[in-house]
Design an enzyme around this catalytic site. Structure first.
Site, PDB file in Angstrom:
ATOM      1  N   ASP A  83       0.850  -1.192   0.000  1.00 23.41           N
ATOM      2  CA  ASP A  83       0.000   0.000   0.000  1.00 23.41           C
ATOM      3  C   ASP A  83       0.894   1.254   0.000  1.00 23.41           C
ATOM      4  OD1 ASP A  83      -2.422   1.375   0.172  1.00 23.41           O
ATOM      5  OD2 ASP A  83      -2.476   1.310   2.372  1.00 23.41           O
ATOM      6  N   HIS A  84       0.583   2.223  -0.835  1.00 22.38           N
ATOM      7  CA  HIS A  84       1.279   3.518  -0.867  1.00 22.38           C
ATOM      8  C   HIS A  84       2.805   3.420  -0.891  1.00 22.38           C
ATOM      9  CE1 HIS A  84      -2.308   5.992  -0.549  1.00 22.38           C
ATOM     10  NE2 HIS A  84      -2.768   5.143   0.366  1.00 22.38           N
ATOM     11  N   ASP A 105       2.633   5.173  -5.392  1.00 24.74           N
ATOM     12  CA  ASP A 105       1.841   6.381  -5.211  1.00 24.74           C
ATOM     13  C   ASP A 105       2.678   7.600  -5.566  1.00 24.74           C
ATOM     14  OD1 ASP A 105       0.320   8.507  -4.503  1.00 24.74           O
ATOM     15  OD2 ASP A 105      -0.034   7.891  -2.431  1.00 24.74           O
ATOM     16  N   HIS A 232      -9.557   4.665  -2.205  1.00 17.51           N
ATOM     17  CA  HIS A 232      -8.824   4.709  -0.927  1.00 17.51           C
ATOM     18  C   HIS A 232      -9.710   5.383   0.109  1.00 17.51           C
ATOM     19  CE1 HIS A 232      -4.547   3.563  -1.828  1.00 17.51           C
ATOM     20  NE2 HIS A 232      -5.142   3.427  -2.996  1.00 17.51           N
ATOM     21  N   ASN A 275     -10.175   0.173  -0.348  1.00 19.05           N
ATOM     22  CA  ASN A 275      -9.188   0.131   0.748  1.00 19.05           C
ATOM     23  C   ASN A 275      -9.817   0.420   2.103  1.00 19.05           C
ATOM     24  OD1 ASN A 275      -7.371  -0.231  -1.305  1.00 19.05           O
ATOM     25  ND2 ASN A 275      -5.971   1.377  -0.623  1.00 19.05           N
ATOM     26  N   ASP A 277      -8.827   0.273   6.252  1.00 17.53           N
ATOM     27  CA  ASP A 277      -7.903   0.084   7.375  1.00 17.53           C
ATOM     28  C   ASP A 277      -8.581   0.511   8.681  1.00 17.53           C
ATOM     29  OD1 ASP A 277      -5.813  -0.048   9.139  1.00 17.53           O
ATOM     30  OD2 ASP A 277      -4.450   1.245   8.045  1.00 17.53           O
TER      31      ASP A 277
HETATM   32  P1  13P Z   1      -9.241   4.146   5.674  1.00 12.85           P
HETATM   33  O1  13P Z   1      -8.432   4.980   6.609  1.00 12.85           O
HETATM   34  O2  13P Z   1     -10.522   4.823   5.289  1.00 12.85           O
HETATM   35  O3  13P Z   1      -9.506   2.778   6.217  1.00 12.85           O
HETATM   36  O4  13P Z   1      -8.418   3.980   4.320  1.00 12.85           O
HETATM   37  C1  13P Z   1      -7.360   3.072   4.213  1.00 12.85           C
HETATM   38  C2  13P Z   1      -6.600   3.242   2.946  1.00 12.85           C
HETATM   39  O5  13P Z   1      -7.008   3.888   1.993  1.00 12.85           O
HETATM   40  C3  13P Z   1      -5.286   2.561   2.884  1.00 12.85           C
HETATM   41  O6  13P Z   1      -4.607   2.832   1.696  1.00 12.85           O
HETATM   42  O1  G3H Z   2      -2.187   4.416   3.995  1.00 17.06           O
HETATM   43  C1  G3H Z   2      -3.043   4.305   4.840  1.00 17.06           C
HETATM   44  C2  G3H Z   2      -3.207   3.215   5.774  1.00 17.06           C
HETATM   45  O2  G3H Z   2      -4.257   3.527   6.655  1.00 17.06           O
HETATM   46  C3  G3H Z   2      -1.930   2.770   6.465  1.00 17.06           C
HETATM   47  O3  G3H Z   2      -1.669   3.418   7.638  1.00 17.06           O
HETATM   48  O4  G3H Z   2       0.809   3.903   7.587  1.00 17.06           O
HETATM   49  O5  G3H Z   2      -0.464   3.856   9.746  1.00 17.06           O
HETATM   50  O6  G3H Z   2      -0.016   1.746   8.507  1.00 17.06           O
HETATM   51  P1  G3H Z   2      -0.247   3.232   8.415  1.00 17.06           P
HETATM   52 ZN    ZN Z   3      -4.717   4.763   0.883  1.00 22.12          ZN
END
Ligand code: 13P
Ligand code: G3H
Ligand code: ZN
Length: 359
Positions: A83-84, A105, A232, A275, A277
């Protein structure tokens, strides 16, 4: 073999018109909760790790955990996604550690805070695509900066997001630019900016079309009907868990996430990866607080973690069902990465841009 690339999984999702939640994972409990939920409804899974998650668990632990999931749940196609990713090396080291898919990203520069220009984004994303596709891994790119249309601000709650204020046009992906970006970079999936942002504080009221621009998704889909769109910041921040969190000593002010019905609408217009989290974080920590509050003498971590896993599993099942991917796992015949690499090399997976959209 259950490990699947993002590209193959989203191609299957597009064929059968469903979306797949992509859950962020840092530890064993989150991973097991997701996989158990997936098994209970026969859904394919996307597990994603941020750079922070990789640092928290450690690359060896994370990779071994994914191997364990593959062995424990052989019937569930499992996509392991970065992710990212903020630079080429992050994406490549993820692939070295068994990830089948990466996000480059380039909407932000390496610092994760400064918006990158269109040319910067195209350059760095194309480089990752060229390299990843050679070994069959998939690539997600992002165009437009995630941030609030209510305030113009990004959020740095989880350490990723621009600083300061942007105008509305930078906070919304431009459909014509999206078409050019996909053509130029050959990404397998495109993350778009439509007013969603990471973390719990997305909207101060139930979002309406002025702050959650689902119409932009429809416009992008009209230009790019064959491109997989990624949303996202798509946690729904359920009131039920916010209340449980607050009733047990937590402090989370009134806030609204992305309503599940809006995501379902997006899925009708090409959204294939969603996505999530925050929702699992909130479900888990609300349960930690409940247990701690109700039984002040409890000190066995399992007594906290088990209810947290049950709550996370419930969120996962709800999303699998709502996005239409329940029941789909058994219909997918996983192609190995070597087969995907061959398909990329042959040009068979190049973006299929309709002539009328490109004109
Ligand atoms: P949320 O914070 O809305 O769960 O989004 C997570 C996300 O986009 C991770 O890349
Ligand atoms: O990129 C967004 C996600 O919510 C990841 O969060 O970097 O705290 O693991 P984090
Ligand atoms: Zn994201």
């Amino acid at each position: 073999m259950a490990r699947i690339t993002l590209r193959q999984l989203l191609d299957c999702a597009a064929e059968r018109s469903y979306g797949v939640p992509a859950f962020n994972v840092n530890n064993m409990e989150q991973a097991l909760a997701i996989m158990e939920a997936a098994r209970s409804v026969n859904a394919p899974v996307i597990i994603q790790a941020s750079r922070g998650a990789r640092a928290y668990a450690g690359d060896i632990m994370f990779a071994k955990m994914m191997e364990a999931l593959e062995a424990m749940y052989p019937e569930i196609p499992l996509c392991v996604h970065q992710d990212h990713g903020e630079r080429v090396s992050t994406c490549l080291s993820a692939i070295q550690n068994g990830f089948t898919s990466v996000m480059m990203d380039g909407s932000l520069k390496e610092d994760g805070k400064t918006p990158g220009s269109y040319d910067y984004n195209v350059g760095i994303t194309s480089e990752v695509t060229r390299l990843a596709h050679m070994v069959g891994a998939s690539v997600e790119g992002e165009l437009g900066c995630l941030g609030s249309l209510e305030t113009g601000h990004g959020e740095a709650e989880d350490g990723h997001g621009f600083e300061g204020k942007l105008d509305r046009s930078s906070l919304l992906t431009d459909p014509d630019e999206a078409l050019r970006f996909v053509q130029a970079t050959k990404v397998d999936a495109l993350a778009v900016a439509i007013g969603t942002s990471h973390g719990a504080y997305k909207f101060t009221r139930k979002p309406t079309s002025d702050v959650l621009a689902m119409d932009v998704i429809e416009k992008i889909h009209a230009k790019l009907p064959n491109t997989h769109i990624v949303m996202h910041g798509s946690s729904s921040v359920p009131e039920e868990y916010r209340n449980l969190f607050n009733e047990n000593g937590g402090e989370m002010r009134e806030t609204y996430g992305v309503p599940v019905e809006e995501i379902v609408r997006g899925i009708r217009f090409g959204v294939r990866k969603v996505n999530i989290d925050t929702d699992l974080r909130l479900a888990a920590t609300a349960e930690f607080r409940r247990v701690a509050n109700r039984n002040k003498s409890e000190f066995d971590p399992r007594k906290f973690l088990k209810p947290a896993m049950d709550a996370m599993g419930k969120v996962c099942r709800d999303r699998f069902e709502a996005f239409g991917c329940a029941g789909q796992a058994a219909l997918i015949k996983v192609k190995p990465m070597s087969e995907m690499a061959r398909l990329y090399a042959s040009g068979a997976l190049d973006p299929h841009i309709e002539k009328k959209a490109a004109a």
